[in-house]
Structure formats: C-alpha cells, structure tokens
Design a protein around this motif. Structure first.
Motif, PDB file in Angstrom:
ATOM      1  N   TYR A  34       0.834  -1.208   0.000  1.00  0.00           N
ATOM      2  CA  TYR A  34       0.000   0.000   0.000  1.00  0.00           C
ATOM      3  C   TYR A  34       0.869   1.259   0.000  1.00  0.00           C
ATOM      4  O   TYR A  34       0.549   2.243  -0.666  1.00  0.00           O
ATOM      5  N   PHE A  35       1.977   1.230   0.738  1.00  0.00           N
ATOM      6  CA  PHE A  35       2.885   2.374   0.770  1.00  0.00           C
ATOM      7  C   PHE A  35       3.402   2.692  -0.624  1.00  0.00           C
ATOM      8  O   PHE A  35       3.462   3.862  -1.045  1.00  0.00           O
ATOM      9  N   GLU A  79      -1.282  13.393  -9.219  1.00  0.00           N
ATOM     10  CA  GLU A  79      -0.257  12.807 -10.099  1.00  0.00           C
ATOM     11  C   GLU A  79       0.939  12.254  -9.342  1.00  0.00           C
ATOM     12  O   GLU A  79       1.829  11.651  -9.955  1.00  0.00           O
ATOM     13  N   TYR A  80       0.987  12.444  -8.035  1.00  0.00           N
ATOM     14  CA  TYR A  80       2.208  12.199  -7.285  1.00  0.00           C
ATOM     15  C   TYR A  80       2.101  10.999  -6.340  1.00  0.00           C
ATOM     16  O   TYR A  80       1.028  10.647  -5.870  1.00  0.00           O
ATOM     17  N   LYS A  81       3.272  10.444  -6.063  1.00  0.00           N
ATOM     18  CA  LYS A  81       3.416   9.501  -4.963  1.00  0.00           C
ATOM     19  C   LYS A  81       4.282  10.172  -3.909  1.00  0.00           C
ATOM     20  O   LYS A  81       5.429  10.540  -4.167  1.00  0.00           O
ATOM     21  N   LEU A  82       3.709  10.350  -2.734  1.00  0.00           N
ATOM     22  CA  LEU A  82       4.334  11.153  -1.687  1.00  0.00           C
ATOM     23  C   LEU A  82       5.067  10.257  -0.685  1.00  0.00           C
ATOM     24  O   LEU A  82       4.758  10.245   0.509  1.00  0.00           O
ATOM     25  N   ILE A 110      19.985   3.470 -10.642  1.00  0.00           N
ATOM     26  CA  ILE A 110      19.162   3.995  -9.551  1.00  0.00           C
ATOM     27  C   ILE A 110      17.911   4.659 -10.114  1.00  0.00           C
ATOM     28  O   ILE A 110      16.816   4.551  -9.546  1.00  0.00           O
ATOM     29  N   SER A 111      18.055   5.341 -11.253  1.00  0.00           N
ATOM     30  CA  SER A 111      16.900   5.966 -11.899  1.00  0.00           C
ATOM     31  C   SER A 111      15.861   4.926 -12.288  1.00  0.00           C
ATOM     32  O   SER A 111      14.649   5.137 -12.099  1.00  0.00           O
ATOM     33  N   ALA A 161      10.638   2.337 -11.418  1.00  0.00           N
ATOM     34  CA  ALA A 161       9.881   1.115 -11.121  1.00  0.00           C
ATOM     35  C   ALA A 161       9.023   1.293  -9.874  1.00  0.00           C
ATOM     36  O   ALA A 161       7.858   0.867  -9.849  1.00  0.00           O
ATOM     37  N   ALA A 162       9.579   1.935  -8.838  1.00  0.00           N
ATOM     38  CA  ALA A 162       8.807   2.166  -7.613  1.00  0.00           C
ATOM     39  C   ALA A 162       7.618   3.080  -7.888  1.00  0.00           C
ATOM     40  O   ALA A 162       6.513   2.850  -7.388  1.00  0.00           O
TER      41      ALA A 162
END
Length: 461
Positions: free
Chosen positions: A75-76, A83-86, A231-232, A237-238
């Motif tokens: 879930y995290f 539009e964002y993942k915080l 790393i990018s 992917a995350a």
C-alpha cells in the motif's frame, strides 16, 4: 620569543577585528529567518487542512487497518495523490505515528517548514565558495536571505502535506546537483541518496535524471552514469507500481502523460516571474514582465559563458526551468493566473536568487569599493528587504485568514446543528472544483476514522 609572542597577538587582533565586522552582515542575514519562523510558529495550529485529510490522515487510517507487513509495504508503494506519490511525506507521517502513537499536525508542519532553512544552508555553500573575505561574502548574501525567508509562498507553509512535498524536493534536488558537480566517490554516493529522496518527495525529482546524465557525461564519469541510470530505473519502477495515469487534475485531459507534453510558454514565463505577483489587478502582467526579464537575463549570461564559469548554478537554474515547463503541462489549462499561485512562489524566489548569484559573480564582487559605497549591493539589499517585509505582511494576513477558516470548519464539525449534518471540518466555498466537492464529502468520515483509531485527535473549538 618576544617577537613570536607579538606575532600571535597581532594575528589574534586581526582575526578578532574581522570577526566583529562580520557580525553586522551576519545579523542582517539571520534577521529574515528569525522573522520568518517567528511568524510561522505564531500562526501554527494543530488542525489538518484540505489535502491533509486525503494525503495524510486517510493514508494513515488505511495503513493502520492493514495487518501484515507485506500489505503495508504494497500500500505504501501504491498510494498516490493526484499525479504524485508522496513517499517522503507519507514516510515522515508514518514514522511520527510509530514513534508517538498519534499524529501531531503542528510538528509535521514544522518539519516541512524547516527545509527552507536547509535550502538556505545549501545556497550558502554554493555562494562564492572560494571568496576569502567573510564579511563581504556575508554582505553579498544578505539579498539571498531576504528573498528566501519571506511569506510570499505562505500557501506552502504551515500546511503539512505541501510543506512535506514542495520544500523537501527542492532541497534534495539542488543538493543532488551540488554533490554531482563535486568529484569523488563520496559526493556521488550522497547525490544518489539526495536523488532518491527528491523523487520520494515529488514527481519533479525525476527531472534530475537527464540533468545528472548531462553532468556526469560532461565530466567523462561513465561508470557513474551507469550507476545513476540504474538507480533511476529503480525509482521509475517504484513510481510505476500500480500507478494510475488517469489521475491528472487537468480539466481537459485526465491522463498525466497527455497533459505534460503540451507546451505553454506564457504559463512558464509567469511561473518564473511568480515573485512579482503582488496582490492587485495587474499581478498577471507583473508576473509575465518579471518572468520575461529573468528569461532574457539568463539567456544573456549564458551567452557570456556563465555556464562554463559556474556549472553548479547553471544546472540548478535548468532544474527550475524544467520544473516550470512540467508544471505548465500539468496545470496550464487551469488558467494563466494559476501559475502565480502562492505555492509556486519559492521557485520564482530561487530564480531571483540565482540571478543575484550571477550578478555578484560577474559584476558586484569585482567592484573595488567599500561595502557602504557599493551602490549595486545597497540597491539589491533595499529591494530584497522591502519585498520580504511586504510579503511577510501579506503572508501574515493570509495565514490568519486561513486559520480562521480552518477553525470555523472544525468547530462546525465538532458542534453539528443536527445528527445528519455533514458541515466541516472543511468549509465549502463558491466555485470550487469537483475534487474539492468530493473532499468535502469524504473529510468528515476520514476524521472520524482517524479519531476512532487514535491516529489524530482534533483540538476542541
């Protein structure tokens, strides 16, 4: 022996004299920060506001209700706001909940606000790093401090979710660029950490990918390029994990990718000149005028070879410019005036600050005159101080008005006129969009669930 003793005494007197002289400009560098944080501390309240309900409280409600570690991790990674993942904001709030057993909104705001001070420290590290005269260096830095520590961007401050998104991404992004430009394995590893944290803070952290490649290729650091791209790929992917591309706030297009590719030059220029958007009838014209002046100035100094003289500042300006283009793609159909929104004010302030960096390096530092006779410096200081004080006044009023609105909404929620009443904790206002209408409906349930789970307890009004 007496001669040696005299020498040490003389050196001590010189150092002491220089130290005393540096105290005066150091005071004027520190003064705006003192005013800035005194106002924010005075106006801070322990009540969530608008996006805090969905982005923070609802996130923590769901995390608390999940039982297994794998479910929480999934879930995290999947949680998304517009539009964002915080990741960073969620991580800070989750950590506070784990350590304290509840969420203290006022402390989350303080953490976010504190990133302005970290940005100031980073700017000081960038500013004339090889300049030997500390007194002069501090004096030249006075306009920077007053341009940064002012409340024009009050909409980002004393508000948990935006302050944990918009301010950390700037610190981590500029920090990554600062470390990338420096040679050595240690700074490069630090830049990777800053890059990951920038992406975790906000989506424009991804703009560091091409900038990082450009910096590393220019320095022929090809092994580091491979590491940077690896790393990018992990960050992408995350972010891509269960990402909803139909989450744009655009009124015309719901796809994030269909909005971001549309160029809006006027929106970009107004975004750059946001700092000039004083309240009034002509704020759009002023924003466009100052934005155009800054664009012309950066073009001129680039033609003068400033990119070769100070690649660090040049790459920082490039990051801010790419951010302006990205925001224009995502938000431009909301209207040109939206580019002058208070939340973007810190980006414009940084454009002004880096313009001052270039002016000092190209012109001011070479003027062989006493500080009190350096007219360019005195004009810059006077302008920055007047600007900051006027914006602090406007920001004080905006924070006061926002607090009244928040408190009235919370009071309406705590003292409903009937059992069926759904007024509060967010008060509706005319002409709000569909997303805010939905938030008005959801906020009471989110708050009740947070209270039931012991995550947050609102103060009584």
């Amino acid at each position: 022996m007496p001669s040696s003793s005299w020498t040490f005494k003389a050196v001590g007197e010189v150092l002491d004299s220089r130290g005393r002289k540096a105290l005066i400009p150091a005071f004027f560098v520190a003064l705006p920060a003192i005013l800035f944080y005194a106002i924010l501390f005075r106006k801070a309240i322990n009540v969530p506001f608008m996006d805090d309900y969905e982005a923070l409280l609802d996130f923590l409600n769901r995390m608390t209700e999940l039982q297994s570690g794998s479910a929480k991790a999934s879930y995290f990674l999947a949680s998304q706001f517009n539009e964002y993942k915080l990741f960073f904001a969620h991580g800070v709030a989750w950590l506070q909940l784990a350590l304290c057993g509840h969420v203290y909104i006022k402390l989350l705001c303080a953490v976010g606000n504190g990133f302005v001070l970290l940005i100031a420290v980073l700017l000081w590290k960038m500013f004339l790093p090889d300049y030997k005269n500390l007194t002069h260096r501090l004096a030249f830095f006075i306009p920077v401090s007053w341009l940064l520590f002012q409340l024009q961007y009050a909409q980002t401050l004393n508000w948990a979710m935006p302050s944990l998104q918009n301010l950390p991404v700037l610190f981590f992004s500029l920090g990554a660029i600062y470390l990338l430009v420096r040679p050595g394995q240690g700074p490069f590893c630090g830049s990777l950490v800053c890059f990951v944290l920038a992406v975790a803070s906000s989506g424009n952290g991804f703009l560091l990918i091409p900038i990082g490649v450009l910096i590393l290729v220019s320095a022929h650091r090809y092994v580091h390029v491979v590491c940077w791209l690896a790393i990018s790929a992990g960050c992408i992917a995350a972010y891509a994990y269960r990402y909803n591309v139909l989450s744009s706030q655009s009124r015309l297009q719901h796809s994030v990718f269909s909005t971001v590719i549309r160029p809006r030059p006027l929106y970009v220029i107004a975004f750059i000149g946001n700092a000039a958007a004083f309240p009034g009838r002509f704020h759009v014209i002023l924003g466009l005028f100052v934005g155009l002046l800054l664009c012309v100035f950066f073009f001129v100094i680039a033609r003068r070879g400033y990119v070769r003289k100070n690649p660090l500042v040049s790459y920082c300006i490039l990051f801010l410019l790419l951010t302006a283009v990205g925001v224009a793609g995502l938000r431009s159909d909301l209207g040109l005036a939206q580019s002058l929104d208070s939340r973007y004010g810190i980006y414009s302030a940084l454009f002004l600050i880096f313009a001052w960096f270039a002016i000092v390096e190209e012109f001011v530092q070479h003027e062989d005159v006493p500080l009190l006779h350096n007219h360019n410096l005195l004009v810059a200081i006077a302008g920055a101080v007047l600007f900051a004080l006027s914006m602090d006044g406007v920001g004080w009023l905006n924070l006061e008005s926002r607090n009244r609105w928040i408190i009235v909404g919370m009071a309406a929620f705590e003292h409903p006129v009937s059992r069926e009443s759904s007024i509060g904790p967010i008060l509706p206002y005319p002409n709000q969009n569909a997303r805010l209408d939905e938030l008005d409906r959801r906020a009471p349930a989110i708050l009740r669930q947070s209270t039931k789970l012991g995550i947050y307890k609102p103060p009584a009004y």
